[in-house]
Write a protein that holds these residues in place. Structure first.
Motif, PDB file in Angstrom:
ATOM      1  N   LYS A 151       0.829  -1.205   0.000  1.00  0.00           N
ATOM      2  CA  LYS A 151       0.000   0.000   0.000  1.00  0.00           C
ATOM      3  C   LYS A 151       0.868   1.263   0.000  1.00  0.00           C
ATOM      4  N   ARG A 152       1.984   1.212   0.708  1.00  0.00           N
ATOM      5  CA  ARG A 152       2.884   2.366   0.787  1.00  0.00           C
ATOM      6  C   ARG A 152       3.753   2.500  -0.459  1.00  0.00           C
ATOM      7  N   GLY A 153       3.711   1.532  -1.368  1.00  0.00           N
ATOM      8  CA  GLY A 153       4.549   1.597  -2.555  1.00  0.00           C
ATOM      9  C   GLY A 153       5.972   1.180  -2.325  1.00  0.00           C
ATOM     10  N   ILE A 154       6.225   0.389  -1.286  1.00  0.00           N
ATOM     11  CA  ILE A 154       7.586  -0.010  -0.923  1.00  0.00           C
ATOM     12  C   ILE A 154       7.938  -1.370  -1.500  1.00  0.00           C
ATOM     13  N   GLY A 155       6.935  -2.162  -1.888  1.00  0.00           N
ATOM     14  CA  GLY A 155       7.228  -3.488  -2.396  1.00  0.00           C
ATOM     15  C   GLY A 155       6.060  -4.051  -3.174  1.00  0.00           C
ATOM     16  N   VAL A 156       6.321  -5.226  -3.779  1.00  0.00           N
ATOM     17  CA  VAL A 156       5.290  -5.961  -4.504  1.00  0.00           C
ATOM     18  C   VAL A 156       5.217  -7.365  -3.926  1.00  0.00           C
ATOM     19  N   GLU A 157       3.999  -7.919  -3.856  1.00  0.00           N
ATOM     20  CA  GLU A 157       3.803  -9.224  -3.241  1.00  0.00           C
ATOM     21  C   GLU A 157       3.620 -10.285  -4.312  1.00  0.00           C
ATOM     22  N   VAL A 158       4.313 -11.417  -4.134  1.00  0.00           N
ATOM     23  CA  VAL A 158       4.183 -12.546  -5.055  1.00  0.00           C
ATOM     24  C   VAL A 158       2.767 -13.117  -4.940  1.00  0.00           C
ATOM     25  N   ALA A 159       2.132 -13.377  -6.071  1.00  0.00           N
ATOM     26  CA  ALA A 159       0.764 -13.888  -6.077  1.00  0.00           C
ATOM     27  C   ALA A 159       0.713 -15.288  -5.478  1.00  0.00           C
ATOM     28  N   ARG A 160      -0.360 -15.546  -4.710  1.00  0.00           N
ATOM     29  CA  ARG A 160      -0.561 -16.852  -4.077  1.00  0.00           C
ATOM     30  C   ARG A 160      -1.932 -17.401  -4.434  1.00  0.00           C
ATOM     31  N   ASP A 161      -2.057 -18.718  -4.391  1.00  0.00           N
ATOM     32  CA  ASP A 161      -3.351 -19.380  -4.519  1.00  0.00           C
ATOM     33  C   ASP A 161      -4.032 -19.291  -3.157  1.00  0.00           C
ATOM     34  N   ASP A 162      -5.193 -18.632  -3.095  1.00  0.00           N
ATOM     35  CA  ASP A 162      -5.818 -18.404  -1.792  1.00  0.00           C
ATOM     36  C   ASP A 162      -6.391 -19.679  -1.177  1.00  0.00           C
ATOM     37  N   SER A 163      -6.499 -20.743  -1.941  1.00  0.00           N
ATOM     38  CA  SER A 163      -7.009 -21.979  -1.360  1.00  0.00           C
ATOM     39  C   SER A 163      -5.960 -22.683  -0.509  1.00  0.00           C
ATOM     40  N   ASP A 164      -4.671 -22.571  -0.897  1.00  0.00           N
ATOM     41  CA  ASP A 164      -3.641 -23.283  -0.142  1.00  0.00           C
ATOM     42  C   ASP A 164      -2.366 -22.472   0.084  1.00  0.00           C
ATOM     43  N   GLY A 165      -2.307 -21.233  -0.432  1.00  0.00           N
ATOM     44  CA  GLY A 165      -1.137 -20.389  -0.220  1.00  0.00           C
ATOM     45  C   GLY A 165       0.037 -20.704  -1.117  1.00  0.00           C
ATOM     46  N   SER A 166      -0.147 -21.558  -2.110  1.00  0.00           N
ATOM     47  CA  SER A 166       0.976 -21.931  -2.971  1.00  0.00           C
ATOM     48  C   SER A 166       1.326 -20.789  -3.924  1.00  0.00           C
ATOM     49  N   PHE A 167       2.567 -20.817  -4.409  1.00  0.00           N
ATOM     50  CA  PHE A 167       3.029 -19.852  -5.403  1.00  0.00           C
ATOM     51  C   PHE A 167       3.833 -20.612  -6.452  1.00  0.00           C
ATOM     52  N   ASP A 168       4.117 -19.952  -7.578  1.00  0.00           N
ATOM     53  CA  ASP A 168       4.877 -20.647  -8.610  1.00  0.00           C
ATOM     54  C   ASP A 168       6.006 -19.771  -9.123  1.00  0.00           C
ATOM     55  N   ARG A 169       6.848 -20.388  -9.944  1.00  0.00           N
ATOM     56  CA  ARG A 169       8.049 -19.724 -10.447  1.00  0.00           C
ATOM     57  C   ARG A 169       7.720 -18.494 -11.273  1.00  0.00           C
ATOM     58  N   ASP A 170       6.614 -18.550 -12.026  1.00  0.00           N
ATOM     59  CA  ASP A 170       6.263 -17.405 -12.862  1.00  0.00           C
ATOM     60  C   ASP A 170       5.917 -16.184 -12.018  1.00  0.00           C
ATOM     61  N   GLY A 171       5.182 -16.413 -10.914  1.00  0.00           N
ATOM     62  CA  GLY A 171       4.855 -15.297 -10.031  1.00  0.00           C
ATOM     63  C   GLY A 171       6.092 -14.686  -9.398  1.00  0.00           C
ATOM     64  N   VAL A 172       7.059 -15.526  -9.033  1.00  0.00           N
ATOM     65  CA  VAL A 172       8.319 -15.023  -8.483  1.00  0.00           C
ATOM     66  C   VAL A 172       9.050 -14.196  -9.530  1.00  0.00           C
ATOM     67  N   ALA A 173       9.192 -14.748 -10.742  1.00  0.00           N
ATOM     68  CA  ALA A 173       9.955 -14.073 -11.787  1.00  0.00           C
ATOM     69  C   ALA A 173       9.352 -12.721 -12.152  1.00  0.00           C
ATOM     70  N   VAL A 174       8.023 -12.663 -12.305  1.00  0.00           N
ATOM     71  CA  VAL A 174       7.363 -11.412 -12.683  1.00  0.00           C
ATOM     72  C   VAL A 174       7.647 -10.318 -11.663  1.00  0.00           C
ATOM     73  N   ASN A 175       7.545 -10.652 -10.382  1.00  0.00           N
ATOM     74  CA  ASN A 175       7.717  -9.625  -9.355  1.00  0.00           C
ATOM     75  C   ASN A 175       9.172  -9.242  -9.153  1.00  0.00           C
ATOM     76  N   VAL A 176      10.082 -10.197  -9.280  1.00  0.00           N
ATOM     77  CA  VAL A 176      11.502  -9.858  -9.192  1.00  0.00           C
ATOM     78  C   VAL A 176      11.881  -8.920 -10.331  1.00  0.00           C
TER      79      VAL A 176
END
Length: 473
Positions: A409-434
């Protein structure tokens, strides 16, 4: 520091203060920094922990060593707790509650220590305790010593949990859905909410029964009720409304102590090539300015081998240089590959993976470090503030999702997208945000920017700063 003003009746003379943190280095180090600030003002501090933990603390500055003494209380044995395990870093996550059970067995030794201090004419003026030390105030009461709670979490998390009276009587919360909206006792817009999968985990980890025999939330509520005041590792510049709200909710003073950065902020370049972490810092010395992503997810994030592989492959896809402080997850054995097959060979020219201790503040302050991929623990987040680093956020436990949401919200960072059913994330979400944080539109690695939370690229929009006159107390 406002603690002196809140400590009514203490006067302007020297205080005798007992400091007793939870047995995790993420707690012990801030408690040690608070102890140094008290000692620098002429007060005497007794820092209480177990023998092995005290031996692993960083050395005390010579000018403060006469005012801080270390008190070792041997940890009692508990069935199922490995021998020699005295801190959370010695244990897999599923054994941590046994450590709380063992710590509860220190009530007798602490009572003896206080009795000896009183008999020697050194009755403590205060005992400063941690969130889970619900049994300490009754022990201190026997010797007429008041207690204060030092809470290293951000103040908004404490407001979100709230006191027992609000949860039990006024606004009971029993289902995960109840924690996906701000509590009714926060009267202003707030990012202190969980997603559904985060709420489920938080309920299980903090409100549920555990091997210690008492939930973490029950411990915290007892601490709230039995202490004379609460002290918070935060400041009004960071959380301008929270301290008034907390004082009202807890019906006692809530005092900001500042963010208590470790001394390494000042001496981060001094003699590092002679230190045990010299290899990490020498590698950073060889990298171009503002070219490296530092990756560290704390010592207690419940990472699986699959999580580590997805994170590794995401870093590879992002195409950036990185330094990764990687902790082996619970349940893996020596035969299992910690990293994906061929990863180290493919990445050898632009990565360093370290499975030992990494001097985090020195790394964050190094000229080669451009950004921080973090679990958003409060300690790690505020350490990044001192160096104006943008964040890639991958939160897991307790308050970290709320912190990540506030930083976004403050514009200090970006959060890697997660699956809200289990909290999992994937390599594409990491790469996009990095890449969003580290790489400009043209594909040039972020470099040459002024210190702050943004850079010149058209893609990234991390431009806000937090004013932090409070970052040193």
């Amino acid at each position: 520091m406002e603690m002196a003003a809140a400590a009514a009746g203490a006067g302007a003379g020297r205080l005798e203060v007992v400091v007793f943190p939870w047995l995790a280095f993420g707690h012990m180090i801030p408690f040690l920094e608070l102890s140094k600030r008290l000692a620098a003002r002429g007060h005497a501090v007794a820092f209480v922990s177990t023998p092995r933990n005290l031996a692993r603390l960083p050395p005390m500055p010579a000018h403060l060593s006469a005012r801080i003494r270390f008190v070792a209380l041997p940890l009692p044995a508990v069935e199922g707790l490995p021998e020699g395990a005295e801190a959370t870093s010695d244990l897999p996550p599923d054994k941590v509650e046994l450590l709380k059970k063992a710590m509860d067995g220190l009530a007798g030794p602490l009572a003896s220590f206080l009795a000896d201090a009183v008999a020697a004419g050194r009755r403590p003026d205060w005992v400063i305790l941690d969130f889970c030390h619900h049994w300490v105030p009754p022990v201190a009461d026997q010797h007429k010593v008041p207690c204060a709670a030092f809470l290293i979490f951000h103040a908004a998390c404490m407001a979100f949990i709230g006191p027992r009276w609000a949860n039990d009587d006024a606004y009971p919360r029993t289902k995960p859905e109840d924690f996906t909206v701000p509590p009714k006792w926060i009267p202003f817009p707030s990012t202190t909410v969980f997603l559904h999968h985060e709420a489920r985990r938080m309920l299980a980890d903090n409100f549920g029964e555990n091997a210690s025999g008492r939930s973490d939330t029950d411990r915290l509520w007892d601490v709230f009720e039995r202490c004379c005041l609460t002290i918070h590792r935060s400041c009004r510049e960071l959380e301008p409304r929270m301290f008034t709200l907390l004082s009202d909710l807890l019906r006692k003073p809530a005092v900001p102590a500042g963010i208590l950065l470790p001394e390494a902020v000042e001496d981060r370049d001094q003699d590092h090539r002679q230190s045990s972490s010299g290899g990490v810092l020498r590698w950073l010395d060889d990298q171009p300015p503002k070219s490296v992503l530092y990756v560290a997810l704390g010592s207690e994030a419940p990472l699986t081998l699959e999580n580590i592989h997805e994170l590794a492959l995401g870093l590879e896809l992002a195409g950036v240089h990185f330094l990764w402080a990687l902790r082996k997850p619970a349940g893996t054995n020596n035969e299992q590959e910690l990293l994906p097959a061929g990863f180290e060979e493919r990445m050898q020219d632009r990565r360093m993976v370290c499975t030992g201790w990494v001097p985090q503040v020195k790394v964050l302050g190094h000229g080669a470090t451009a950004a921080f991929l973090t679990h958003c623990g409060w300690g790690s987040t505020i350490e990044s503030f001192a160096f104006g680093l943008p964040l890639v956020m991958l939160p897991f436990l307790t308050d970290t999702p709320m912190i990540a949401r506030e930083m976004a919200k403050r514009g200090i960072g970006v959060e890697v997208a997660r699956d809200d059913s289990d909290g999992s994330f994937d390599r594409d979400g990491v790469a996009v945000n990095v890449r969003h944080v580290m790489v400009e539109d043209e594909g040039n690695v972020f470099s040459g920017a002024e210190p702050g939370f943004g850079h010149r690229g058209g893609q990234a929009k991390l431009e806000k700063k937090i004013p932090l006159p409070c970052y040193r107390v």
